[in-house]
Design a protein around this motif. Structure first.
Motif, mmCIF file in Angstrom:
data_model
loop_
_atom_site.group_PDB
_atom_site.id
_atom_site.type_symbol
_atom_site.label_atom_id
_atom_site.label_comp_id
_atom_site.label_asym_id
_atom_site.label_seq_id
_atom_site.Cartn_x
_atom_site.Cartn_y
_atom_site.Cartn_z
ATOM 1 N N ARG A 38 72.626 26.956 4.917
ATOM 2 C CA ARG A 38 73.471 26.021 5.651
ATOM 3 C C ARG A 38 72.752 24.675 5.786
ATOM 4 O O ARG A 38 71.565 24.629 6.126
ATOM 5 C CB ARG A 38 73.793 26.578 7.039
ATOM 6 N N LEU A 39 73.480 23.602 5.533
ATOM 7 C CA LEU A 39 72.932 22.257 5.688
ATOM 8 C C LEU A 39 72.959 21.870 7.168
ATOM 9 O O LEU A 39 73.994 21.980 7.824
ATOM 10 C CB LEU A 39 73.756 21.269 4.863
ATOM 11 N N ALA B 206 71.822 18.624 9.856
ATOM 12 C CA ALA B 206 71.443 17.213 9.868
ATOM 13 C C ALA B 206 71.395 16.694 11.295
ATOM 14 O O ALA B 206 72.183 17.114 12.153
ATOM 15 C CB ALA B 206 72.422 16.383 9.040
ATOM 16 N N PHE C 12 67.315 15.909 7.631
ATOM 17 C CA PHE C 12 68.077 16.979 6.987
ATOM 18 C C PHE C 12 67.204 18.225 6.855
ATOM 19 O O PHE C 12 65.978 18.144 6.750
ATOM 20 C CB PHE C 12 68.542 16.552 5.594
ATOM 21 N N LEU D 151 67.630 22.794 5.651
ATOM 22 C CA LEU D 151 68.452 23.939 5.285
ATOM 23 C C LEU D 151 68.056 25.120 6.153
ATOM 24 O O LEU D 151 66.865 25.384 6.362
ATOM 25 C CB LEU D 151 68.257 24.306 3.814
ATOM 26 N N LEU E 201 73.199 12.194 2.490
ATOM 27 C CA LEU E 201 73.310 13.651 2.476
ATOM 28 C C LEU E 201 73.215 14.198 1.052
ATOM 29 O O LEU E 201 72.488 15.158 0.785
ATOM 30 C CB LEU E 201 74.622 14.059 3.142
ATOM 31 N N TYR F 170 69.717 14.015 -0.272
ATOM 32 C CA TYR F 170 68.894 15.123 0.213
ATOM 33 C C TYR F 170 69.158 16.391 -0.594
ATOM 34 O O TYR F 170 68.218 17.072 -1.033
ATOM 35 C CB TYR F 170 69.168 15.395 1.687
ATOM 36 N N LEU F 171 70.434 16.726 -0.786
ATOM 37 C CA LEU F 171 70.762 17.958 -1.516
ATOM 38 C C LEU F 171 70.279 17.916 -2.963
ATOM 39 O O LEU F 171 70.054 18.970 -3.585
ATOM 40 C CB LEU F 171 72.268 18.209 -1.468
ATOM 41 N N VAL G 251 64.573 20.360 -2.628
ATOM 42 C CA VAL G 251 65.729 21.244 -2.535
ATOM 43 C C VAL G 251 66.062 21.854 -3.884
ATOM 44 O O VAL G 251 66.301 23.063 -3.995
ATOM 45 C CB VAL G 251 66.940 20.487 -1.951
ATOM 46 N N VAL H 266 75.706 24.204 -1.606
ATOM 47 C CA VAL H 266 75.745 24.548 -0.180
ATOM 48 C C VAL H 266 77.178 24.376 0.327
ATOM 49 O O VAL H 266 77.807 23.341 0.113
ATOM 50 C CB VAL H 266 74.778 23.642 0.617
ATOM 51 N N GLY I 19 78.011 23.153 6.538
ATOM 52 C CA GLY I 19 77.170 22.085 7.060
ATOM 53 C C GLY I 19 77.446 21.802 8.521
ATOM 54 O O GLY I 19 78.555 22.012 9.021
ATOM 55 N N CYS J 167 81.143 16.163 -0.061
ATOM 56 C CA CYS J 167 79.915 16.951 -0.174
ATOM 57 C C CYS J 167 80.185 18.402 -0.579
ATOM 58 O O CYS J 167 79.243 19.188 -0.730
ATOM 59 C CB CYS J 167 79.149 16.919 1.138
#
Length: 341
Positions: A21-22, A24, A33, A35, A60, A63-64, A69, A77, A80, A111
């Protein structure tokens, strides 16, 4: 940008059926951010500067797609949860202390999330309070928490956040408060002078105008003016540093005034909520002051409420020392939402 990587480069085994799960925590300066790969297992933390990205979606997605990551083998993912330093009253969010604005639903689609929860950052932080260990908080002054009582929360950083928790049979309810925008209330002649100086710039002087990063700079200019001294062009970190190392008497007076004013607001929250479960202090400023905050007039001012001084003497105050407590709170909020789905 800072990062914390998993111990190995292999893909994390998720304790959730639908994958990591993201999480933030978005402030006016930094976007944090992480996980959550299993209940309570929060990893791959990165901090991005908001100014480096045109939109929250861009930050976001960056970051992913970050090396940490992707090296962990995390893709696609689906869930969130975002805590943001702003009121969240509908689908459209416009940040008060930054230029980002977005539709929650549009952000979810951009996203690729099945579920996206967006809440006020201090609502998330408040939700984390019952989950903090003794090592993740430091008591300042006396008092003892009364079980199953309301808890108050305040925190100064880019702005001034306020929230609280109210107990119920089913758990805790976090308050959706914007208490940082109440009108500033001076308690002595020096603070009256600070308020008069601030009125030169602002029609309404809220608590946040003074109990925040830019507020520290405003207090510095006000005290310099009050003492008929020249004011240097110092930032809040420079003022705090000057106070902590003992190089600047005026800077130390600024930090003392800031801590005392914060004590007034914290005491107001305590009597307003009946927060016998304690008042917690978060945000980016106070934890960095360390023992200087403990030695300040904060606690004395907190209790300075006339006939209610004895009442407040029994209410404990805690500085939150956990690194990323908002992640814990927003994770709990997401889990609660999913359990009701």
């Amino acid at each position: 940008m800072t990062a914390q990587s998993l111990p190995t480069s292999s893909a994390p085994t998720s304790g959730f059926a639908n994958g990591p799960r993201l999480l933030a925590d978005i402030g006016g300066t930094n976007a944090r951010f992480a996980l959550e790969t299993a209940p309570g297992k929060i990893e791959l933390i990165e901090v991005l500067a908001c100014a480096d990205y045109p939109t929250l979606a861009a930050a976001l997605l960056a970051y992913l797609a970050s090396p940490a990551v992707t090296a962990a083998g995390v893709f696609g993912v689906r869930l969130g949860a975002i805590a943001i330093a702003n009121p969240v009253t509908g689908d459209l969010v416009r940040m008060t202390n930054h230029h980002w604005e977005f539709s929650i639903e549009a952000l979810r689609l951009a996203c690729g999330f099945d579920t996206l929860v967006v809440v006020n950052d201090f609502t998330a932080l408040a939700r984390s309070l019952p989950l903090l260990s003794q090592a993740q908080k430091r008591q300042v002054g006396g008092g003892a928490a009364v079980a199953d009582s309301a808890i108050g929360l305040i925190g100064a950083g880019t702005g001034l956040g306020v929230s609280g928790l109210v107990p119920s049979r089913s758990g805790w309810t976090a308050l959706l408060s914007e208490g940082g925008h109440v009108s500033f209330s001076p308690m002595n002649e020096t603070e009256v002078a600070i308020l008069r100086f601030a009125w030169r710039e602002f029609d309404h002087v809220s608590a946040e105008r003074l109990m925040s990063g830019i507020g520290i700079e405003l207090i510095y200019r006000a005290l310099a003016d009050h003492a008929d001294m020249p004011a240097e062009n110092l930032s809040a970190p420079e003022i705090a540093r000057g106070a902590l190392v003992g190089e600047c008497t005026l800077c130390d007076e600024v930090i003392e005034a800031f801590c005392c004013m914060l004590g007034t607001v914290a005491g107001n929250i305590a009597v307003t909520l009946g927060a016998q479960g304690g008042i917690y202090i978060g945000g980016g400023i106070v934890p960095r002051l360390g023992q200087r905050f403990d030695r300040s007039g904060f606690r004395a001012r907190f209790e300075q409420k006339g006939r209610f001084a004895k009442y407040l003497a029994q209410v404990p105050t805690f500085v939150i020392t956990a690194d990323y407590p908002a992640f814990v709170g927003v994770s709990a909020i997401l889990s609660e939402k999913l359990s009701l789905a």
